[in-house]
Structures are given as C-alpha cells and as structure tokens.
Design a protein around this motif. Sequence first.
Motif, short mmCIF file in Angstrom:
data_model
loop_
_atom_site.label_atom_id
_atom_site.label_comp_id
_atom_site.label_asym_id
_atom_site.label_seq_id
_atom_site.Cartn_x
_atom_site.Cartn_y
_atom_site.Cartn_z
N ILE A 1 26.90 -53.09 -10.62
CA ILE A 1 27.98 -53.18 -11.71
C ILE A 1 27.24 -53.82 -12.91
O ILE A 1 27.42 -53.00 -14.06
CB ILE A 1 29.47 -53.78 -11.53
N THR A 2 26.51 -54.73 -12.90
CA THR A 2 25.63 -55.22 -13.95
C THR A 2 24.50 -54.56 -14.42
O THR A 2 24.54 -54.34 -15.70
CB THR A 2 25.21 -56.92 -13.51
N GLN A 3 24.09 -53.92 -13.55
CA GLN A 3 22.89 -52.97 -13.99
C GLN A 3 23.55 -51.72 -14.43
O GLN A 3 23.02 -51.20 -15.57
CB GLN A 3 22.08 -52.58 -12.80
N CYS A 4 24.71 -51.37 -13.87
CA CYS A 4 25.39 -50.12 -14.56
C CYS A 4 25.89 -50.20 -15.86
O CYS A 4 25.79 -49.42 -16.74
CB CYS A 4 26.45 -49.75 -13.61
N ILE A 5 26.31 -51.45 -16.35
CA ILE A 5 26.62 -51.75 -17.65
C ILE A 5 25.66 -52.02 -18.44
O ILE A 5 25.69 -51.53 -19.68
CB ILE A 5 27.73 -53.06 -17.76
N PHE A 6 24.72 -52.78 -18.06
CA PHE A 6 23.61 -53.15 -18.85
C PHE A 6 22.70 -52.01 -19.39
O PHE A 6 22.25 -51.97 -20.41
CB PHE A 6 22.50 -54.01 -18.04
N GLU A 7 22.60 -50.93 -18.35
CA GLU A 7 21.52 -49.95 -18.69
C GLU A 7 22.66 -48.71 -19.02
O GLU A 7 22.24 -47.58 -19.53
CB GLU A 7 21.01 -49.46 -17.48
N GLN A 8 24.04 -48.73 -19.15
CA GLN A 8 24.85 -47.79 -19.78
C GLN A 8 24.66 -46.36 -18.77
O GLN A 8 24.47 -45.63 -19.55
CB GLN A 8 24.94 -47.50 -21.19
#
Length: 514
Positions: A249-256
Amino acid sequence: MNNDDLLFIEDDIETPISLHLSPWKVMIVDDDKEVHAVTKLVLSSFEWDDTPLHFLSAYSAYEAEQLFLEHDDIAVALIDVVMETDDAGLRLIRTIRNELSNKATRIVLRTGQPGQAPERKIIREYDISDYKNKTELSGIKLDTLMCSALRSYQNIVSLNKNKTGLELVVESSSALFDAMTYETLIDETINYLSKLVVQCSQTPAYALSCLGIYCNTSVFHLIESRGDFAHLSELNDIDKLPDNASLLITQCIFEQRHIFAANAFAMNMPSSSNSAIIFYFEGFSALSEQDIALLNLFATNTKTSFDNEELRHELEEGQREIVYLLGEAIERRSKETGNHIRRVAEITRILALELGYSVAESEKIKSASPLHDLGKIGIPDNILHKPGALNAEEWKIMQTHVEIGYELVRYSSQSILQYAALISYQHHEKWDGSGYPNGLKGEEIDLIGRIASLADVFDALAHDRCYKKAWPIEEVIQFIDDQEGLHFAPLVVAAFRKNKAQIISINERYNDDF
C-alpha cells in the motif's frame, strides 16, 4: 513508514508467477485394465508447465460420464471406442460435448479396431483432438500427444477465463456508472473486484482478504474488510497493517500506481486534494499477465466512475452553493437574515430523514429549501417591507409569490431545483385545505411540501420579522401542537416532536443575534 523504507521493496514485486497449482487431470476410459496400467506407467514422470498428471480411471462409458459430472476440470480424456458397445466411446463424446456442455476437455479417441470407426469419418464428425490406434501410443508419441493436448486445453481455459473476466468488467462498468454515492461506488467496486480476482485466480471467495482504504494525505480509514482483516475497524496509521499489506500500500501510494505481487496487489484510484481510494487484496493464487491486464482494465473503468462521481459531487456542491446564495439574496431583499434559510434547511433535513427519505435525498431537500420564498423576488417593495398588516389586496399580491417561484424553476431538469419548485409552490398549503394557492388538503399535499410548511412556520414564529416580534419558543411549540391536523400534517408533527431537542438546538445555534 518513510520513503527510505521503499528501498527494501524488491524490484520484482509486481512480477506474476504463472503456475498451474493443481495436477492436470487425465481420464483414461477403457475396459482393458492393462491399457490403464501401461498408460499410467508411460506417463508416470510426465510434467507440463512444471505440473504433474493426476489420473482418473473409468472402465465403461457410464463410469466416465459419472466422473465428468464430478470433475469439471478434466484436461485430457483418452477414450476407447469399443467398450460395453461397439460405439460406446463415440456416444460418450457426444454426451460430453452436447449434454454436459464441456467444450474444454481435449479428447483423444483410441481404438484397437480401426475398421469399426474409420478415422476420416470420426475426425470430421466428432469434436476430438486426435484419433490414435492403441499400437501407435509408444512413450515418445504419447508424450508428444499429451504436450499438444495440454497446451490446447490451457489455451481454451485461458480464453474462457478471459471471456468471463471481460463480461464481469463490462457488467461492473454499468453497475459502477449507476452508483449514486461514494459509499455505493466503493461497495460495488469491492464486490466486482472480488468477483474478478476469484475468476482470474480460480481462488475460492472465502480465501480472499481485502481492504478498501480511503487515504487523504497520511490518514487512512478502513472502508470495508473481510477475512484476516475483519478485526480492524479504524486505521489512523498505515503501520497498523500487517507488514505485507503495509509494504504494497505504501508503494502504491508513493508511486501513484497499481502494484501487483505474486499473491497480493494494491490498486490506487486517485482523487483530488491528494487523496485516493486504495483497494488491497491478498490470499489468491498466482495471476497471469492476462489476469493483470483484466484487472488493469477494470481499474481504468473504475477510475472513470470515481472521476464521474467526483465531478457530479462538485456540480451538486456548486448547485447547492448557487441555490443558497440566491436564497440568501431573497431573504436580504425581504430584510430577513440568511440564518433563516440555514435554520429552515437544517430542520427540513432532520424531518425528511425522520420521515424515511434517504441521506442523499434529505440533503437535496435541504439544499432546495432556501428557495422556498424564491417568488418574493417578484413582490413589490412596498408590500414586502410593509411593517404592519397587509390589506386584502396587498395580501392577494403577496400570495402570488408561491406561483412566481414555482414558474421560475418548474422546468429545470436538476433534482434540487425540482424539489425547490415543489417546496415553493406548496409550503403555504395547509393540512385542512385552508392554505394557498390551491387549497390542497391532506395527502394531496406532497410530503416535502408538508415538511417545508412546518419548518418555515416554526422559524417565522421563533424569530423577529418586520411585521412582528419573535414568540417565546414554548409558545411556538404549543402552536405546532395545537395546529396538528389543521395547519400541519400529523405525521410531520410527530416527526417534529421526536426531534424537538435537535430542532431547538439548531434554532439557538443559528440565532439572528449571533
């Protein structure tokens, strides 16, 4: 978790693993036990796509039919022509294809007596992959045959799965387009995304775990949960999630963007104001490239629905603001305060909710109520601002404000303005039929008109007007009680009584003295 932690996310996190997890089912249909034994021996070490075979044995066409009823995932069937009858195998093939509607299983017809079923005729008339004499099936030839049959079966299953997946995507597009609120849109997205994941991964629905998380900057709110996450009800920090979920989820948000791992993924549905909806799933079998393509297609369609919902929300908010400003301008012309329309709006919302309107419809009724006196824009100042009582002629002119307001908005296609037309036209009608402009009686008056009538009178009596002083709140409440069944609908009065404390609180909160 800070951005530096993202360095520990492996580069191949979104590389799917394409494995057939369960053995390939191969059915041997032959009345000769030795044929079963030899076939199993020759194929004992055979693997396709790093997956071994699992054999099913039937010694008659009837036994084979029963096994087909029990197993819907038989990859290859090696069927003898002559068993309990000379054409038992051929009849079985027709049953498999026509009665059981099984078009996927690859069928290889085998015979020890070629003359009884000529190859050219059989190949043309029956849906089979190959026709072999049993003496031809040496180790090498049988190996080649199985490779060809399993490759064909794999392609057919993949095509069928993609077809069903595309049908789900198309079906979801319609359902998501029709969603009326963010909450409904999120529920439908989770519903269809769950179905699509089950279809793509062939994983039982109960094995899935999924999260729908609304994130606004660094705040995360759990929308819906299942499976392993059922115990979570509030999320204020992503670190409260399990490590694997937190990482994706963190990667998903960070990389949009969407992130796919071997048995989990996080989808990012961006919105305005640095916010998004994140959908996280795990617990499914490995996804193929085609599966991921379907999920990406679904995400694209869903994003469009979220964009449309956001645009609709912005348009409705703009419409509400315009309606409110117009209502306030009318009140100022009447030398009344804008707090009058605030109070009437809140009271109509409370009564509408109590009387069974949905939250969305109650909000629209609230938004429309500021235009209840829209028609006063057409009333001359000398009548509108007269400090004393109006004479008969002046009162007749004043009464026309309901029709003026109605005519101004009656032809609008916007739901809020349609409500406004109704409220403007009927808020001076009375339950006993003594109101105006049409002397409607009882349930001839729309429920929205009855609600607006009580809300407007309550507020008019409780506050100063150019022609009167405010009544004490106890006298206002007594008047409402006394007018039950006369001026006001009993149902609306009952709703008023039930919510009296809340209505009085609104009256105090938006007092004209503030």
